[in-house]
Design an enzyme around this catalytic site. Structure first.
Site, PDB file in Angstrom:
ATOM      1  N   ASP A   4       7.184  -0.840   1.438  1.00 15.69           N
ATOM      2  CA  ASP A   4       7.361  -2.234   1.041  1.00 15.69           C
ATOM      3  C   ASP A   4       6.762  -2.526  -0.335  1.00 15.69           C
ATOM      4  O   ASP A   4       7.193  -3.440  -1.018  1.00 15.69           O
ATOM      5  CB  ASP A   4       6.772  -3.183   2.104  1.00 15.69           C
ATOM      6  CG  ASP A   4       5.348  -2.812   2.482  1.00 15.69           C
ATOM      7  OD1 ASP A   4       4.865  -1.725   2.096  1.00 15.69           O
ATOM      8  OD2 ASP A   4       4.697  -3.618   3.181  1.00 15.69           O
ATOM      9  N   HIS A   5       5.778  -1.741  -0.735  1.00 18.67           N
ATOM     10  CA  HIS A   5       5.105  -1.976  -2.020  1.00 18.67           C
ATOM     11  C   HIS A   5       4.198  -0.792  -2.294  1.00 18.67           C
ATOM     12  O   HIS A   5       4.033   0.094  -1.444  1.00 18.67           O
ATOM     13  CB  HIS A   5       4.292  -3.272  -1.981  1.00 18.67           C
ATOM     14  CG  HIS A   5       3.368  -3.341  -0.806  1.00 18.67           C
ATOM     15  ND1 HIS A   5       2.246  -2.549  -0.697  1.00 18.67           N
ATOM     16  CD2 HIS A   5       3.424  -4.053   0.346  1.00 18.67           C
ATOM     17  CE1 HIS A   5       1.647  -2.793   0.448  1.00 18.67           C
ATOM     18  NE2 HIS A   5       2.350  -3.694   1.131  1.00 18.67           N
ATOM     19  N   ASP A  21      -0.846   1.981   3.975  1.00 16.41           N
ATOM     20  CA  ASP A  21      -1.361   0.696   3.469  1.00 16.41           C
ATOM     21  C   ASP A  21      -2.764   0.430   4.007  1.00 16.41           C
ATOM     22  O   ASP A  21      -3.665   0.015   3.277  1.00 16.41           O
ATOM     23  CB  ASP A  21      -0.419  -0.427   3.904  1.00 16.41           C
ATOM     24  CG  ASP A  21      -0.883  -1.790   3.413  1.00 16.41           C
ATOM     25  OD1 ASP A  21      -0.743  -2.054   2.209  1.00 16.41           O
ATOM     26  OD2 ASP A  21      -1.413  -2.571   4.227  1.00 16.41           O
ATOM     27  N   HIS A  71      -6.010  -0.148   1.443  1.00 13.55           N
ATOM     28  CA  HIS A  71      -6.842  -1.342   1.248  1.00 13.55           C
ATOM     29  C   HIS A  71      -8.327  -0.988   1.319  1.00 13.55           C
ATOM     30  O   HIS A  71      -9.138  -1.547   0.600  1.00 13.55           O
ATOM     31  CB  HIS A  71      -6.527  -2.386   2.311  1.00 13.55           C
ATOM     32  CG  HIS A  71      -5.282  -3.138   2.010  1.00 13.55           C
ATOM     33  ND1 HIS A  71      -5.205  -4.067   0.999  1.00 13.55           N
ATOM     34  CD2 HIS A  71      -4.055  -3.101   2.588  1.00 13.55           C
ATOM     35  CE1 HIS A  71      -3.974  -4.565   0.964  1.00 13.55           C
ATOM     36  NE2 HIS A  71      -3.262  -3.997   1.912  1.00 13.55           N
ATOM     37  N   ASP A 112       4.305   1.480   5.362  1.00 15.80           N
ATOM     38  CA  ASP A 112       3.694   0.362   4.622  1.00 15.80           C
ATOM     39  C   ASP A 112       2.790   0.885   3.500  1.00 15.80           C
ATOM     40  O   ASP A 112       1.976   1.776   3.726  1.00 15.80           O
ATOM     41  CB  ASP A 112       2.877  -0.493   5.603  1.00 15.80           C
ATOM     42  CG  ASP A 112       2.654  -1.899   5.092  1.00 15.80           C
ATOM     43  OD1 ASP A 112       2.334  -2.056   3.906  1.00 15.80           O
ATOM     44  OD2 ASP A 112       2.790  -2.849   5.894  1.00 15.80           O
ATOM     45  N   HIS A 125      -2.488  -4.878  -3.484  1.00 13.36           N
ATOM     46  CA  HIS A 125      -1.094  -4.983  -3.935  1.00 13.36           C
ATOM     47  C   HIS A 125      -0.706  -6.430  -3.875  1.00 13.36           C
ATOM     48  O   HIS A 125      -1.402  -7.240  -3.241  1.00 13.36           O
ATOM     49  CB  HIS A 125      -0.178  -4.119  -3.064  1.00 13.36           C
ATOM     50  CG  HIS A 125      -0.264  -4.465  -1.604  1.00 13.36           C
ATOM     51  ND1 HIS A 125       0.511  -5.431  -1.019  1.00 13.36           N
ATOM     52  CD2 HIS A 125      -1.084  -3.997  -0.626  1.00 13.36           C
ATOM     53  CE1 HIS A 125       0.189  -5.527   0.260  1.00 13.36           C
ATOM     54  NE2 HIS A 125      -0.788  -4.670   0.529  1.00 13.36           N
ATOM     55  N   THR A 180       3.434  -7.442   1.943  1.00 18.89           N
ATOM     56  CA  THR A 180       4.132  -6.845   3.087  1.00 18.89           C
ATOM     57  C   THR A 180       5.229  -7.725   3.698  1.00 18.89           C
ATOM     58  O   THR A 180       6.369  -7.282   3.840  1.00 18.89           O
ATOM     59  CB  THR A 180       3.093  -6.480   4.169  1.00 18.89           C
ATOM     60  OG1 THR A 180       2.235  -5.498   3.610  1.00 18.89           O
ATOM     61  CG2 THR A 180       3.748  -5.922   5.412  1.00 18.89           C
TER      62      THR A 180
HETATM   63 ZN    ZN Z   1      -1.250  -4.227   2.405  1.00 16.41          ZN
END
Ligand code: ZN
Length: 623
Positions: A445-446, A398, A402, A242, A559, A279
């Site tokens: 995912d990003h 991820d 953050h 992630d 994101h 996500t």
């Molecule tokens: Zn995230």
């Protein structure tokens, strides 16, 4: 050398290398320490690199510069839009070489032209002056009017229209000009031919050098898929890390991820997420081949205006989850699937009943090692029991992104940990003798971008034009989604918001663009669902929208922005019998992955937003 100069140029303008110490104050100046190519460097934290350099560095990132891996580069704001792929292409190895070639050929052409002009000019002068051997050794005189005329004709640039011109002189110049045209044409032909040969050579050497980077490869392997040695059926293991922003793989040594890259196929400039780059919408697009408007998960949380119900990331009722995910397609074909976490995998839908043995209920506290080991254990089952499709999900990096943004050493550590998990997976497969048989598709995912600079836009600042109460707002950042109550025309709301944002009186107003969803750029595919609120705001990368000013300290990562933004890209690596070794493919959207997986498994899924031709373009043809 050219690349090295580029780096030096960028070095003076950019933050290069991982940030070793976050911002702090020294002599009342805010600074950060960055590991650059020439050691650690304290630089003002406000230094920002121009997009131009950012593009250069990101694009040459995967190359090796002076045999050293390019250090991590960070800079923001960055808005590398997909509309400018040629800039990326320009700096890719092949284009870089062709740039040199172009410069060389153009120089050659001009030098040749200059030489011919001079030679012919001298020759004509000689013809006109008689064959005086001394004239050849004399310094070149300033041309007379006649000489100038013949010289001009030699350069093929002008036509003589002077009727008083001496006809004999004209006669003497017409002969050489035919010769000049002839010579020029021959020269051009030679240049064109040499260019063609050079390009052919470059393309050949490019493909052969990429294949030579993989020791196990051979010429024949590049033409056909490799046969299974131990497994009876193709098995696809879909791994998601992630928030693995494209470029993280260069932050720190990632030998295991690079083993997959070097011996597999990689999206050279990353995988393009779908919009919004969040996500749940993206994970579900990967397994359904559908854009969020069509698979229904249009945000991580949203309201269904028809029923008034709210979707959250814990909603497992099938009514929310449209489309046919891969595990369902697999089961429809009488095959087995296993999911070790994936958004939507716990939803019992169609033929998929989330079997206890093969479908894990989400629990973020399960150690990554346990997840890898469980997936590996599926390969110890009797052949007919081995699921042909498996998912494996990691929350990192991820989770850290953050909290601390993409440039913190914590991210570097998280990336290293993900690499260790890939290593654990590879080891387990190798011990079972099936590493070369199993298809591993590793994706994110990003991406992620830092949001530490008080780049905020407050809806309360729009009050002079229109009041936007918090109840209207379904999500703020990075996707602003507003659903006004009945009685308010969305078009009026948009018009008033625009007026305010464009007035110059709203702080950072120009960094927020509001649209009626029908008027969003069509490339976002974000309109065809009632679940998408009527008003959508696109926020400039790394900015955030908030309702009102608070004393909260903002610093972290985010994101969800426009998927054309480069920092929102993630990775794609395919490794297995049907993926060529050391192959690089251009970036593509993640909705293509569904068809890729069904193609490898030789099953047929329903139509979707991916292209049916895509798998052919990326996979090796079957034996
Ligand atoms: Zn995230």
């Amino acid at each position: 050398m050219w690349g090295y100069q580029t780096l030096q140029a960028a070095y003076n303008n950019c933050v290069i290398g991982p940030i070793m110490h976050q911002r702090r104050y020294v002599d009342s100046k805010e600074i950060v320490t960055v590991r650059s190519i020439s050691g650690d460097l304290d630089i003002p934290s406000k230094i920002r690199c121009k997009c131009f350099f950012y593009r250069q560095l990101h694009s040459i990132g995967p190359l090796h510069l002076n045999k050293q891996r390019l250090p991590w580069v960070t800079c923001e704001p960055t808005s590398l839009k997909l509309e400018t792929p040629q800039i990326l292409a320009f700096y890719s190895p092949i284009y870089r070489s062709s740039f040199h070639l172009h410069v060389f050929l153009i120089s050659l052409f001009f030098i040749s032209e200059a030489l011919i002009s001079q030679k012919l000019w001298r020759r004509e002068k000689k013809e006109m002056m008689g064959s005086d051997p001394l004239s050849q050794t004399k310094p070149i005189p300033i041309p007379t009017q006649e000489e100038e005329s013949s010289s001009q004709s030699a350069a093929l640039l002008s036509f003589n229209t002077d009727s008083s011109f001496d006809p004999s002189a004209k006669e003497s110049s017409s002969k050489p000009s035919t010769t000049i045209i002839f010579i020029a044409l021959i020269l051009l032909t030679c240049i064109a031919l040499s260019a063609a040969f050079a390009f052919a050579f470059l393309f050949y050497s490019s493909s052969s050098s990429s294949s030579s980077s993989s020791p196990a490869s051979s010429a024949t392997e590049h033409s056909l898929s490799r046969p299974l040695k131990k497994l009876e059926k193709p098995v696809v293991l879909l791994v998601s890390s992630d928030g693995f922003r494209f470029g993280y793989q260069f932050k720190t040594p990632t030998p295991n991820i690079h083993r997959l890259i070097d011996n597999g196929t990689e999206a050279e400039m990353g995988l393009i997420s779908v919009f919004p780059t969040l996500t749940f919408p993206n994970h579900y697009s990967i397994v359904t081949g559908l854009y969020p408007a069509y698979h229904g998960i249009i945000n991580n949380h949203f309201l269904d205006p028809k029923t008034g119900e709210f979707f959250t990331m814990a909603s497992h009722e099938p009514k929310w989850w449209l489309g046919e995910p891969l595990w369902e397609t697999v089961v429809n074909h009488g095959l087995k699937a296993a999911t070790y976490f994936w958004p939507g995998s716990e939803v019992k839908k169609g033929s998929w009943n989330c079997p206890e043995k093969f479908c894990m209920n989400y629990n973020g506290s399960v150690p990554f090692e346990d997840r890898v080991d469980t997936v590996l254990s599926y390969f110890d089952l009797p052949s007919s029991e081995i699921p042909v499709f498996m998912t494996l999900y990691f929350e990192d990096p991820d989770h850290q992104g953050h909290q601390v943004g993409p440039d913190d050493p914590e991210i570097t550590e998280a990336v290293a940990r993900i690499d260790r998990m890939i290593g654990r997976l590879i080891d387990g497969l190798e011990k079972r003798g099936i590493f070369e048989d199993v298809t591993i598709i590793m994706v994110g995912d990003h991406g992620m971008v830092g949001t530490c600079d008080k780049k905020l836009i407050f809806l309360e600042d729009l009050a002079s034009w229109i009041e936007i109460p918090a109840e209207w707002v379904q999500s703020y950042s990075p996707l602003l989604a507003i659903r006004p109550p009945p009685g308010y025309a969305p078009s009026d709301v948009v018009a008033k918001m625009k007026e305010g944002l464009e007035s110059g009186k709203v702080e950072n107003g120009k960094y927020l663009k509001v649209y009626l969803k029908e008027e969003l750029p069509s490339r976002l595919h974000y309109v065809a669902s009632d679940r998408i609120p009527p008003i959508i705001g696109l926020i400039e990368e790394s900015f955030k929208v908030e309702q009102k000013r608070t004393k909260r300290k903002e610093c972290g990562g985010s994101h969800g922005y426009d998927n054309a933004v480069f920092s929102m890209r993630t990775i794609f690596i395919g490794h297995g019998p049907q993926f060529a070794r050391g192959k690089k493919v251009p970036s593509f959207e993640n909705v293509q992955i569904y068809n890729l997986v069904t193609s490898i498994l030789k099953i047929q899924g329903p139509p979707n937003n991916g292209s049916s031709a895509f798998p052919v373009s990326i996979l090796l043809p079957s034996q």
